[in-house]
Write a protein that holds these residues in place. Structure first.
Motif, PDB file in Angstrom:
ATOM      1  N   ASN A 162       0.843  -1.187   0.000  1.00 41.27           N
ATOM      2  CA  ASN A 162       0.000   0.000   0.000  1.00 41.27           C
ATOM      3  C   ASN A 162       0.885   1.245   0.000  1.00 41.27           C
ATOM      4  O   ASN A 162       1.622   1.491   0.959  1.00 41.27           O
ATOM      5  N   PRO A 163       0.858   2.039  -1.071  1.00 46.99           N
ATOM      6  CA  PRO A 163       1.776   3.184  -1.151  1.00 46.99           C
ATOM      7  C   PRO A 163       1.558   4.210  -0.052  1.00 46.99           C
ATOM      8  O   PRO A 163       2.470   4.953   0.292  1.00 46.99           O
ATOM      9  N   ARG A 164       0.355   4.258   0.514  1.00 45.25           N
ATOM     10  CA  ARG A 164       0.104   5.224   1.577  1.00 45.25           C
ATOM     11  C   ARG A 164       0.808   4.830   2.874  1.00 45.25           C
ATOM     12  O   ARG A 164       0.892   5.635   3.799  1.00 45.25           O
ATOM     13  N   ASP A 165       1.291   3.590   2.937  1.00 44.24           N
ATOM     14  CA  ASP A 165       2.104   3.181   4.077  1.00 44.24           C
ATOM     15  C   ASP A 165       3.547   3.638   3.944  1.00 44.24           C
ATOM     16  O   ASP A 165       4.350   3.443   4.860  1.00 44.24           O
ATOM     17  N   GLU A 166       3.891   4.207   2.766  1.00 45.64           N
ATOM     18  CA  GLU A 166       5.211   4.812   2.533  1.00 45.64           C
ATOM     19  C   GLU A 166       6.344   3.843   2.842  1.00 45.64           C
ATOM     20  O   GLU A 166       7.248   4.136   3.625  1.00 45.64           O
ATOM     21  N   ALA A 167       6.292   2.669   2.175  1.00 48.68           N
ATOM     22  CA  ALA A 167       7.366   1.670   2.239  1.00 48.68           C
ATOM     23  C   ALA A 167       7.596   1.153   3.658  1.00 48.68           C
ATOM     24  O   ALA A 167       8.719   0.860   4.051  1.00 48.68           O
ATOM     25  N   GLU A 168       6.519   1.029   4.425  1.00 49.42           N
ATOM     26  CA  GLU A 168       6.615   0.485   5.781  1.00 49.42           C
ATOM     27  C   GLU A 168       7.013  -0.987   5.707  1.00 49.42           C
ATOM     28  O   GLU A 168       6.423  -1.773   4.961  1.00 49.42           O
ATOM     29  N   ARG A 225      24.831 -19.875  14.087  1.00 51.73           N
ATOM     30  CA  ARG A 225      26.131 -19.368  13.617  1.00 51.73           C
ATOM     31  C   ARG A 225      26.070 -19.049  12.124  1.00 51.73           C
ATOM     32  O   ARG A 225      26.601 -18.050  11.676  1.00 51.73           O
ATOM     33  N   GLU A 226      25.395 -19.900  11.368  1.00 55.29           N
ATOM     34  CA  GLU A 226      25.209 -19.660   9.935  1.00 55.29           C
ATOM     35  C   GLU A 226      23.716 -19.538   9.662  1.00 55.29           C
ATOM     36  O   GLU A 226      22.975 -20.514   9.801  1.00 55.29           O
ATOM     37  N   ALA A 227      23.273 -18.364   9.281  1.00 52.35           N
ATOM     38  CA  ALA A 227      21.856 -18.122   9.013  1.00 52.35           C
ATOM     39  C   ALA A 227      21.599 -18.191   7.510  1.00 52.35           C
ATOM     40  O   ALA A 227      22.472 -17.887   6.692  1.00 52.35           O
ATOM     41  N   ASN A 228      20.392 -18.586   7.169  1.00 47.91           N
ATOM     42  CA  ASN A 228      19.996 -18.644   5.760  1.00 47.91           C
ATOM     43  C   ASN A 228      18.872 -17.642   5.533  1.00 47.91           C
ATOM     44  O   ASN A 228      17.766 -17.800   6.076  1.00 47.91           O
ATOM     45  N   LEU A 229      19.159 -16.605   4.758  1.00 48.51           N
ATOM     46  CA  LEU A 229      18.172 -15.557   4.476  1.00 48.51           C
ATOM     47  C   LEU A 229      18.110 -15.313   2.976  1.00 48.51           C
ATOM     48  O   LEU A 229      19.136 -15.030   2.340  1.00 48.51           O
ATOM     49  N   ASN A 230      16.929 -15.418   2.414  1.00 47.98           N
ATOM     50  CA  ASN A 230      16.740 -15.171   0.989  1.00 47.98           C
ATOM     51  C   ASN A 230      16.283 -13.734   0.751  1.00 47.98           C
ATOM     52  O   ASN A 230      15.585 -13.140   1.579  1.00 47.98           O
ATOM     53  N   LEU A 231      16.679 -13.194  -0.389  1.00 48.45           N
ATOM     54  CA  LEU A 231      16.259 -11.861  -0.789  1.00 48.45           C
ATOM     55  C   LEU A 231      14.946 -11.990  -1.558  1.00 48.45           C
ATOM     56  O   LEU A 231      14.835 -12.835  -2.459  1.00 48.45           O
ATOM     57  N   LEU A 232      13.972 -11.158  -1.228  1.00 53.85           N
ATOM     58  CA  LEU A 232      12.600 -11.347  -1.676  1.00 53.85           C
ATOM     59  C   LEU A 232      12.275 -10.464  -2.879  1.00 53.85           C
ATOM     60  O   LEU A 232      12.498  -9.244  -2.846  1.00 53.85           O
ATOM     61  N   GLU A 233      11.742 -11.077  -3.910  1.00 51.63           N
ATOM     62  CA  GLU A 233      11.251 -10.312  -5.054  1.00 51.63           C
ATOM     63  C   GLU A 233       9.851  -9.799  -4.718  1.00 51.63           C
ATOM     64  O   GLU A 233       8.974 -10.575  -4.341  1.00 51.63           O
ATOM     65  N   PRO A 234       9.604  -8.496  -4.850  1.00 53.30           N
ATOM     66  CA  PRO A 234       8.274  -7.973  -4.494  1.00 53.30           C
ATOM     67  C   PRO A 234       7.210  -8.455  -5.472  1.00 53.30           C
ATOM     68  O   PRO A 234       7.503  -8.747  -6.638  1.00 53.30           O
ATOM     69  N   GLN A 235       5.996  -8.499  -4.996  1.00 50.45           N
ATOM     70  CA  GLN A 235       4.893  -9.038  -5.787  1.00 50.45           C
ATOM     71  C   GLN A 235       4.729  -8.289  -7.103  1.00 50.45           C
ATOM     72  O   GLN A 235       4.503  -8.889  -8.142  1.00 50.45           O
ATOM     73  N   GLY A 236       4.843  -6.991  -7.105  1.00 48.24           N
ATOM     74  CA  GLY A 236       4.642  -6.220  -8.325  1.00 48.24           C
ATOM     75  C   GLY A 236       5.715  -6.418  -9.368  1.00 48.24           C
ATOM     76  O   GLY A 236       5.528  -6.052 -10.534  1.00 48.24           O
ATOM     77  N   GLU A 536      -2.860  -2.321  -6.384  1.00 46.99           N
ATOM     78  CA  GLU A 536      -3.872  -3.340  -6.116  1.00 46.99           C
ATOM     79  C   GLU A 536      -4.604  -3.072  -4.810  1.00 46.99           C
ATOM     80  O   GLU A 536      -5.827  -3.233  -4.721  1.00 46.99           O
ATOM     81  N   ASP A 537      -3.871  -2.660  -3.784  1.00 45.61           N
ATOM     82  CA  ASP A 537      -4.502  -2.425  -2.485  1.00 45.61           C
ATOM     83  C   ASP A 537      -5.503  -1.276  -2.532  1.00 45.61           C
ATOM     84  O   ASP A 537      -6.561  -1.330  -1.904  1.00 45.61           O
ATOM     85  N   LEU A 538      -5.149  -0.219  -3.291  1.00 42.75           N
ATOM     86  CA  LEU A 538      -6.032   0.941  -3.366  1.00 42.75           C
ATOM     87  C   LEU A 538      -7.115   0.770  -4.427  1.00 42.75           C
ATOM     88  O   LEU A 538      -8.154   1.429  -4.378  1.00 42.75           O
ATOM     89  N   GLY A 539      -6.844  -0.115  -5.410  1.00 43.06           N
ATOM     90  CA  GLY A 539      -7.791  -0.297  -6.499  1.00 43.06           C
ATOM     91  C   GLY A 539      -7.866   0.889  -7.430  1.00 43.06           C
ATOM     92  O   GLY A 539      -8.886   1.116  -8.083  1.00 43.06           O
ATOM     93  N   GLU A 540      -6.781   1.663  -7.534  1.00 41.41           N
ATOM     94  CA  GLU A 540      -6.774   2.858  -8.368  1.00 41.41           C
ATOM     95  C   GLU A 540      -5.342   3.232  -8.691  1.00 41.41           C
ATOM     96  O   GLU A 540      -4.388   2.682  -8.128  1.00 41.41           O
ATOM     97  N   PHE A 541      -5.192   4.187  -9.616  1.00 36.12           N
ATOM     98  CA  PHE A 541      -3.858   4.701  -9.920  1.00 36.12           C
ATOM     99  C   PHE A 541      -3.435   5.664  -8.819  1.00 36.12           C
ATOM    100  O   PHE A 541      -4.244   6.428  -8.290  1.00 36.12           O
ATOM    101  N   TYR A 542      -2.158   5.603  -8.514  1.00 33.67           N
ATOM    102  CA  TYR A 542      -1.646   6.369  -7.376  1.00 33.67           C
ATOM    103  C   TYR A 542      -0.319   7.010  -7.749  1.00 33.67           C
ATOM    104  O   TYR A 542       0.544   6.393  -8.387  1.00 33.67           O
ATOM    105  N   SER A 543      -0.162   8.255  -7.355  1.00 35.14           N
ATOM    106  CA  SER A 543       1.104   8.968  -7.512  1.00 35.14           C
ATOM    107  C   SER A 543       1.529   9.478  -6.150  1.00 35.14           C
ATOM    108  O   SER A 543       0.819  10.275  -5.529  1.00 35.14           O
TER     109      SER A 543
END
Length: 777
Positions: A162-168, A225-236, A536-543
């Motif tokens: 949701n863009p109104r969350d400003e990359a929260e 000691r050794e952690a496994n963390l994947n980098l996530l591709e965003p849905q969009g 998608e969350d807003l259901g409209e175009f957003y700037s």
């Protein structure tokens, strides 16, 4: 002595109080307690087809999240905080593996994330994130980081869609370093659903590194000691794939997606319901007949009905049919002059046209009995669809003289030395020379001799000006900048008097790279506009009102402030237009050409349809600083237009380049104009032209302090104001980001004539202004 004792006791009590306060906070429940994380490994998986485009120096780093903790969108992580990972597989094949050895003590910024009244040293919060390193040394700087902030894609964290969350940040994983075992950290999201706010429940972290998994409630604290963390591709960013669906189901899915996400539905007046009703029967019939060719033609024709040059992707699969319809020619290429005549500007030797006696410059009057203007308008070029009328017309001119081989064509024409027209019937033959000529002639360049070009090439002309050609913004991003900066150093070291940037054969690429390269010609940052996209969350175009694109300036020594001419044409598309638009801001450059650019003003996404068809459509709309669509459907227009007539068509000279050279030669000569007197409190309206300086005389009525102002109503004219007072007072900008000029509280004596100068910044700006003199407060 007593002061020292007091300070000692104060600090001692602060330490004791902090420790006592932290004992009220429970320790974090640890899993896999192996003394703290030392190494992080994982995978970067991507499906977006543009992900690796132009990337030469990919990096995966330990990214300081202090910007997110502070909600500071302009936070620049320090170089010393950036620990580089080793990429351990082929970056250009997904998934990509990496290994990151954590430093003993990281050099990020500490943040106290426990919102109480007791100051604490706090923790360092990190994510692991992918970036591209383009500028400078191996570490990321402001331009690499797009102005700062924190990662919103391809990181171990996940942000709200949701863009109104400003990359929260709402999920994923952090890597947190605590300097001791007394530092607090959230154990879950609080009631407000946000991290690092006063309502977060808190736990104490052990000293060292802890991986915090945000996708569980409460959070999971892992000390493996050794952690496994994947980098996530965003849905969009994920590649949408309809290839597993039937023809009709895929068509349904495509139309539904375009109906929601296509950027210019209202702007272009597209009726998706009508298009669906028209084309669904064709997809249904192709599915019933299991006819892949009929399906491909239905898909092509549907996409052609969307007047957007970014849309398409089917023609390659129909290339056999393309050649069947177009490989026959008459041996001629034609152009339409400004006065509406259609002239032959190329004739292949031993072609049907030349053998019939047609010569260069012949005017075509009709084809197969149809007036030539109408015949041109009737053509549906295979190179569609088009965003602009001029691009469609130019392609219609190319393809009106293309046919299947062996077709008989009636032409009515008049040679330059004839008064009466001639009508001939010609039979088409296989010939490609005229088709190739028409492409390069239309965009205004000579046919290149080879394809091994660098992304940026330049040379110095006999006139002393430097000519540079940018072939695109999707080659090697790092190399493009290296070549560009090498040229900039030369321009400044050799005091080059002017630059010509040729964009006529530039098909686009990354818009951010186009803006970055344009920024080297500016000495101040400017707003360029923003983008709008469907959410998608807003259901409209957003700037995003805070998402305005601004020029990010290079170091001072790499900026060039001399005159610039940009050459454009109908082959300049997408990011090429982004560059040209940026250079037109503040009249920084003159734009020279015969036609506007292609008019592709948005960002694109690809998706997959059945029969492995990769289709592209526009998903973001580019907006100018005024919030209006600035490029799509209109293009960037020449400020110096070169006419299309016999003189420019029938010459071996590059008339567009020569026009730019002529302008540069005149631009070096300043035009100084005496404008007369200005009185106290008088408002004088004026207009600045490029390369013009205006002078006004002022005789103060008394000895006093005065304020002199020059301003533009919309604040976009960048002026410089000067007066020949004893201290030579001058002002460029009244404040940072405000381009109006004010000389405040300058002491002037009565019965003395002072000369006030008004000019554009670097003598390049032009526009209307108001000049006024008042007593200073």
């Amino acid at each position: 002595m007593w002061r020292k004792i007091f300070l000692f006791l104060t600090n001692f009590l602060l330490i004791i109080t902090t420790a006592f306060a932290q004992t009220d906070i429970p320790p974090a429940p640890i899993i896999n307690d192996e003394g703290g994380t030392v190494v992080i490994k994982g995978l970067l998986t991507y499906t977006n087809p543009f992900f690796t485009s132009g990337v030469a120096m990919p990096v995966i780093i330990l990214e300081d999240q202090a910007g997110f903790v502070d909600r500071n969108r302009y936070f620049i992580m320090s170089p010393q905080s950036q620990t580089l990972a080793q990429i351990t597989s082929d970056f250009y094949t997904s998934p990509v593996s990496y290994s990151l050895a954590l430093p003993i003590e990281p050099q990020g910024e500490y943040r106290d994330v426990h919102f109480n009244d007791i100051p604490e040293r706090g923790v360092q919060v990190f994510a692991v994130a992918y970036w591209e390193n383009i500028w400078g040394d191996p570490f990321l700087e402001e331009r690499d980081l797009g102005g700062g902030g924190w990662s919103t894609a391809y990181a171990t964290t996940r942000v709200s869609p949701n863009p109104r969350d400003e990359a929260e940040i709402i999920g994923g994983a952090f890597v947190v370093y605590a300097p001791d075992d007394q530092q607090a950290f959230p154990s879950d999201f609080g009631p407000d659903g946000k991290l690092f706010t006063p309502d977060d429940p808190m736990v104490r972290l052990p000293q060292g590194y802890t991986v915090v998994i945000l996708d569980t409630s409460p959070f999971t604290f892992d000390r493996s000691r050794e952690a496994n963390l994947n980098l996530l591709e965003p849905q969009g960013a994920e590649l949408v794939d309809f290839s597993g669906l039937s023809y009709t189901n895929a068509f349904d899915a495509m139309v539904d997606m375009m109906r929601r996400e296509y950027s210019f539905t209202e702007y272009k007046g597209i009726n998706w319901d009508a298009l669906y009703q028209e084309f669904y029967p064709r997809f249904q019939q192709a599915e019933r007949d299991r006819d892949s060719t009929a399906y491909l033609f239905a898909l092509r024709d549907f996409l052609w009905r969307i007047p957007d040059g970014h849309v398409g992707g089917v023609v390659r699969s129909l290339i056999t049919y393309y050649w069947q319809e177009t490989e026959g020619g008459l041996g001629i290429a034609i152009r339409e002059t400004d006065d509406g005549r259609v002239l032959v500007n190329f004739i292949a030797p031993n072609s049907p046209a030349s053998n019939a006696g047609m010569i260069l410059g012949a005017e075509i009057l009709s084809m197969n009995g149809v007036p030539i203007g109408q015949a041109i308008s009737n053509v549906v070029p295979w190179t569609g669809p088009f965003s602009t009328i001029h691009n469609r017309r130019l392609e219609q001119l190319r393809y009106v003289v293309r046919f299947p081989i062996g077709q008989r064509v009636s032409l009515e024409y008049r040679n330059p030395n004839m008064t009466q027209p001639t009508t001939v019937t010609l039979t088409t033959t296989f010939e490609q020379e005229s088709l190739t000529f028409s492409y390069y002639d239309t965009i205004g360049i000579e046919q290149p001799s080879g394809g091994l070009n660098l992304p940026v090439e330049y040379r110095q002309l006999e006139s002393g000006y430097v000519y540079v050609k940018i072939y695109g913004f999707l080659d090697d991003n790092h190399l493009s900048i290296q070549l560009w900066e090498r040229m900039m150093r030369y321009l400044n070291e050799e005091a080059v008097p002017g630059v010509i940037v040729d964009m006529r054969d530039n098909g686009g690429g990354w818009g951010w790279l186009a803006n970055a390269m344009a920024s080297y010609f500016f000495t101040e940052t400017y707003p360029l506009g923003r983008s709008a996209y469907y959410n998608e969350d807003l259901g409209e175009f957003y700037s995003n009102p805070q998402g305005e694109t601004r020029l990010l300036l290079p170091p001072q020594e790499l900026r060039y402030s001399g005159p610039v001419a940009v050459l454009i044409g109908p082959g300049c598309a997408s990011a090429c237009e982004t560059f040209s638009w940026a250079m037109s801001m503040k009249n920084r450059a003159v734009i020279v050409g015969q036609y506007p650019t292609m008019g592709l003003g948005g960002g694109v996404n690809d998706f997959i349809m059945p029969e492995n068809q990769r289709i592209r459509f526009t998903v973001t709309r580019g907006l100018g600083p005024n919030g209006q669509i600035n490029i799509e459907g209109r293009g960037v227009r020449p400020t110096i237009r070169v006419p299309v007539n016999e003189e420019t068509l029938f010459t071996d000279e590059d008339v567009i380049l020569n026009t730019a050279i002529d302008w540069l030669s005149s631009a070096s000569r300043l035009n100084e104009r005496q404008m007369g007197d200005i009185l106290m409190n008088e408002k004088i309206e004026g207009t600045l032209q490029v390369g013009t300086r205006l002078y006004y005389n002022f005789r103060p009525p008394q000895d006093a302090y005065y304020t002199i102002q020059v301003y533009n109503p919309d604040g976009l004219l960048d002026t410089v104001l000067s007066i020949n007072s004893p201290d030579r007072a001058t002002n460029d900008d009244i404040a940072v980001g405000e381009f109006n000029s004010t000389i405040d509280r300058v002491y002037l004596q009565a019965n003395t004539t002072y000369r006030i100068e008004v000019k554009g910044y670097n003598d390049r700006d032009a526009g209307d202004f108001t000049l006024m003199i008042t007593y200073a407060p």
